[in-house]
Scaffold this active site. Sequence first.
Site, PDB file in Angstrom:
ATOM      1  CG  ASP A 181      48.041  42.996  65.682  1.00 35.25           C
ATOM      2  OD1 ASP A 181      48.342  43.947  66.420  1.00 35.25           O
ATOM      3  OD2 ASP A 181      47.449  43.132  64.599  1.00 35.25           O
ATOM      4  CD  GLU A 243      45.915  44.848  69.939  1.00 38.23           C
ATOM      5  OE1 GLU A 243      46.001  46.067  70.048  1.00 38.23           O
ATOM      6  OE2 GLU A 243      45.966  44.272  68.836  1.00 38.23           O
TER       7      GLU A 243
HETATM    8  C1  NOJ Z   1      47.341  46.554  67.037  1.00 38.50           C
HETATM    9  C2  NOJ Z   1      48.743  47.065  66.945  1.00 38.50           C
HETATM   10  O1  NOJ Z   1      49.266  47.261  68.232  1.00 38.50           O
HETATM   11  C3  NOJ Z   1      48.678  48.347  66.151  1.00 38.50           C
HETATM   12  O2  NOJ Z   1      49.878  49.068  66.184  1.00 38.50           O
HETATM   13  C4  NOJ Z   1      48.253  48.007  64.743  1.00 38.50           C
HETATM   14  O3  NOJ Z   1      48.066  49.207  64.008  1.00 38.50           O
HETATM   15  C5  NOJ Z   1      46.951  47.208  64.715  1.00 38.50           C
HETATM   16  N1  NOJ Z   1      46.878  46.197  65.732  1.00 38.50           N
HETATM   17  C6  NOJ Z   1      46.754  46.524  63.378  1.00 38.50           C
HETATM   18  O4  NOJ Z   1      47.676  45.476  63.232  1.00 38.50           O
END
Ligand code: NOJ
Length: 472
Positions: A181, A243
């Site tokens: 993440d 991500e």
């Molecule tokens: C990316 C996640 O996919 C999202 O849902 C989240 O709010 C943020 N990162 C913070 O963790």
Amino acid sequence: MWWQDAVIYQIYPRSFQDSDGDGIGDLRGIERRLDHLAWLGVEALWLSPIYPSPMYDMGYDVADYKGVDPVFGTLDDFDRLVAAARERGLRVLLDLVPCHTSIEHPWFGENPDWYIWRDEPNNWLSAFGGSAWSSLNGHWYLHSFYPEQPDLDWRNPDVIAAMQDVLAFWMDRGAAGYRVDAIDRLLKDPELRDDPPASEAFGLPVSDEEAKLALTNSRNAPDTPAALARIREAVGDGVLIGEVYLPSAKWQPYLEQLDRAFAFELLHAPWEAAGLRRAIEATTSRPGAAWVLSNHDFGRLVTRFGAENARSAALVLLTLPGPAFLYQGDEIGLADGPGGEHVYDRAGRDRFRHPMQWDPSPTGGFTTGEAWLPLVDPQSTNVEAQRDDPRSTLSLVRDLVTLRKLLGDGLELLDAAQGVLAYRRGDHTVAVNTTAEDRPAPTGGHVVLETRPGALRGRTLGAHSGVITMGL
Ligand code: NOJ
């Protein structure tokens, strides 16, 4: 590498299958539905966070990295799920949330020096709007997302040791790796200097407020690869998909340790051939893309690209070289919903998270109770009705999952008529008409798959249609 061309199915655990009637999906429910994934032919599933959490960010605010939230089940349920998945040849990826914890994580109270503090806020912004700083007892802590998600300090060796322990814990329990993440936020400027004013566009959509800043100090610090190396150390050869919310030109430091990064340029490209081509060209100029066109943050194919283009979007997603992430519900053409009466996500993302629709009953086979978010349209869109219909979106997606294994290596973008995106994968040609009118097709050849019957007539590719052909 098993993930090289894998389809990885994103499960949003809260909305996939409820097994105990509380209206919220859970691990036992996922186990019950594994046959759907095996039938679809995907290689793996990624679980959005399942850890104990006060759910201010629906699990992306982790209060205990080594547990399962009671609403989703128990550690035993997780072990059962991994075993049941393995029996079907499916791997399980978890969601690693390394940059921040929940404000309710005991670490925040017990080890404040594991977090990032300042006497005064600087100009950094939260991804959800407003300052990235909140005050507590006369000091300010950093939260790149909600105030309930304080950022960890990855320059503190104790944080790294604790996270390595977490990573090993799940790998030992049979996880195949992680989706990582918000990893571009792992390390920030050590002196916490202001973000300077923007001198060029960020390269991906950001808020109007963020667009005014260069966003160079609040993320993506030069020593990120060193920290990622510690993650890699704990994960061994488990897969790590980042991500990385940066344009692909800035991926390189991340790919020193991560296996792949999500290709957000393509996800954000408007459904228009030239823009899609530009995004694919930019992202494939170096190896490293994991393809994704929809998820719990940005919404579903049908709503993002239009119902008339959703099948072509699935075609593109599943024919590019490299791992592809398929968001639950996209295989049946589920649309975003309205959200519910109660707002769960203050950033407005409830509508992307409505439950899976398995059958035409009012609760869609998702729950025997009252679903936490209402079902969107189970009568008209559900797995049961589409399974045996060769013309359904579900059949198309399943065919694509099978067919992609036959596509040749590499990718050659082809010149095509205006409004037509076309590329070659070995002997196969993929062509998509993104316009509302017929267009000349780049090649003829033998039709292997089309998004609707008669999409290709001679050398004409129908409006809003896609096709895979073989030969010339
Ligand atoms: C990316 C996640 O996919 C999202 O849902 C989240 O709010 C943020 N990162 C913070 O963790």
